[in-house]
Design an enzyme around this catalytic site. Sequence first.
Site, PDB file in Angstrom:
ATOM      1  N   ASN A  10      42.532  38.616  -1.903  1.00  0.00           N
ATOM      2  CA  ASN A  10      43.184  39.788  -1.411  1.00  0.00           C
ATOM      3  C   ASN A  10      42.698  41.131  -1.565  1.00  0.00           C
ATOM      4  OD1 ASN A  10      44.991  38.155   0.050  1.00  0.00           O
ATOM      5  ND2 ASN A  10      46.634  38.403  -1.504  1.00  0.00           N
ATOM      6  N   LYS A  39      46.121  35.659  -5.851  1.00  0.00           N
ATOM      7  CA  LYS A  39      46.462  34.831  -6.837  1.00  0.00           C
ATOM      8  C   LYS A  39      45.042  33.929  -7.411  1.00  0.00           C
ATOM      9  CE  LYS A  39      50.138  32.795  -7.925  1.00  0.00           C
ATOM     10  NZ  LYS A  39      50.653  33.708  -8.791  1.00  0.00           N
ATOM     11  N   GLY A  40      44.540  33.338  -6.451  1.00  0.00           N
ATOM     12  CA  GLY A  40      43.262  32.771  -6.648  1.00  0.00           C
ATOM     13  C   GLY A  40      42.101  33.806  -7.329  1.00  0.00           C
ATOM     14  N   MET A  41      41.981  34.834  -6.755  1.00  0.00           N
ATOM     15  CA  MET A  41      40.909  35.612  -7.237  1.00  0.00           C
ATOM     16  C   MET A  41      41.260  36.223  -8.630  1.00  0.00           C
ATOM     17  SD  MET A  41      38.056  37.055  -6.177  1.00  0.00           S
ATOM     18  CE  MET A  41      37.481  36.068  -7.690  1.00  0.00           C
ATOM     19  N   GLY A 207      57.315  35.068 -18.989  1.00  0.00           N
ATOM     20  CA  GLY A 207      57.194  36.513 -19.205  1.00  0.00           C
ATOM     21  C   GLY A 207      57.130  37.232 -20.609  1.00  0.00           C
ATOM     22  N   GLY A 210      57.052  34.646 -23.447  1.00  0.00           N
ATOM     23  CA  GLY A 210      55.924  33.703 -23.961  1.00  0.00           C
ATOM     24  C   GLY A 210      55.938  32.512 -22.839  1.00  0.00           C
ATOM     25  N   ASP A 239      48.731  35.209 -13.588  1.00  0.00           N
ATOM     26  CA  ASP A 239      47.564  34.777 -13.008  1.00  0.00           C
ATOM     27  C   ASP A 239      46.627  34.813 -14.204  1.00  0.00           C
ATOM     28  OD1 ASP A 239      48.379  34.257 -10.457  1.00  0.00           O
ATOM     29  OD2 ASP A 239      47.876  36.388  -9.692  1.00  0.00           O
ATOM     30  N   LYS A 269      47.168  42.546 -20.222  1.00  0.00           N
ATOM     31  CA  LYS A 269      47.176  42.944 -18.778  1.00  0.00           C
ATOM     32  C   LYS A 269      48.337  43.865 -18.371  1.00  0.00           C
ATOM     33  CE  LYS A 269      47.081  43.323 -14.534  1.00  0.00           C
ATOM     34  NZ  LYS A 269      48.117  44.379 -14.804  1.00  0.00           N
TER      35      LYS A 269
END
EC number: 2.7.1.15
Length: 291
Positions: A10, A39-41, A207, A210, A239, A269
């Site tokens: 996306n 999500k895939g990327m 979340g 853990g 992801d 992240k």
Amino acid sequence: MTIYNLGSINIDRFYALPHLPEPGETLSALRHSVGLGGKGMNQSVAAARAGAKVNHIGAIGKADDWVRERIESYGVNCQFLRALDSSTGHAIIYVDGEGENTIVIDAGTNAQQDYESVLRALDGAASNDTLLLQNETNLQPDAATFARAKGMRVIYSAAPFSVDAVKALVSDVSMVAMNAIEAGQLCDEMGLTLEQIPVPEVLVTLGSKGAMWRSNETGEVIEVSSPKVTAVDTTAAGDTFAGYFAAGLDLGMSVQKSMEWATQAAALKVTRHGTADAIPSAAEVAAFSSK
């Protein structure tokens, strides 16, 4: 070993807002930015930044060469990435001051995967390779069936949640990965407990608490906690976890070590704004973990 990922790509458009909008409410954005996601990327970038060899199977619009260039800059192999006369998938992402988000997706080329191209990409895979799947492309069941026939590990992220998608894939999946909300939805829709889901392994991210992994073959359960951080953007945290976890297994780590590594990566992240572009490298995760 190699990770193959039949995954969405996306173009993400981010809007920082004072709070998530209520129905009928109009808000002025505090900031706006454009980045790479899906999500895939996100999972491919996370696995590649973790140090795994990653082949991404997907499609983008011919007008978006910068997308391919950006993906390759993160170390993801794009030889199985097709360019079509359609629009690349995109997402509108609202992020509030607490780091929570609301996302609207248009599938675009993600829903236009080609059967022969997908199977041709997977035909070169070995039995010790891994296939990642999510619910943002077509042809997931075909890919899963083909991969399992080759003896590959198939890790399926059941998101965005769809019970019909899960039912179509479950017989050819090694592991179902979900967050706590998706796990609850799946159990409610199927009328099963986690241990009754007919897959060898279940992984649930929790979340800030853990993650939990369960073997439905042996009953073994592993739980890991997450370090405490101040979140500014939770987008792509799951992801990031999935990509690092898959990379850990691919690199020969145990399930527990892979989970601990992935939890550290996801925690780092969420301290950054963005999606694929904000996923940390293995070196950055190591530095974060040593603090």
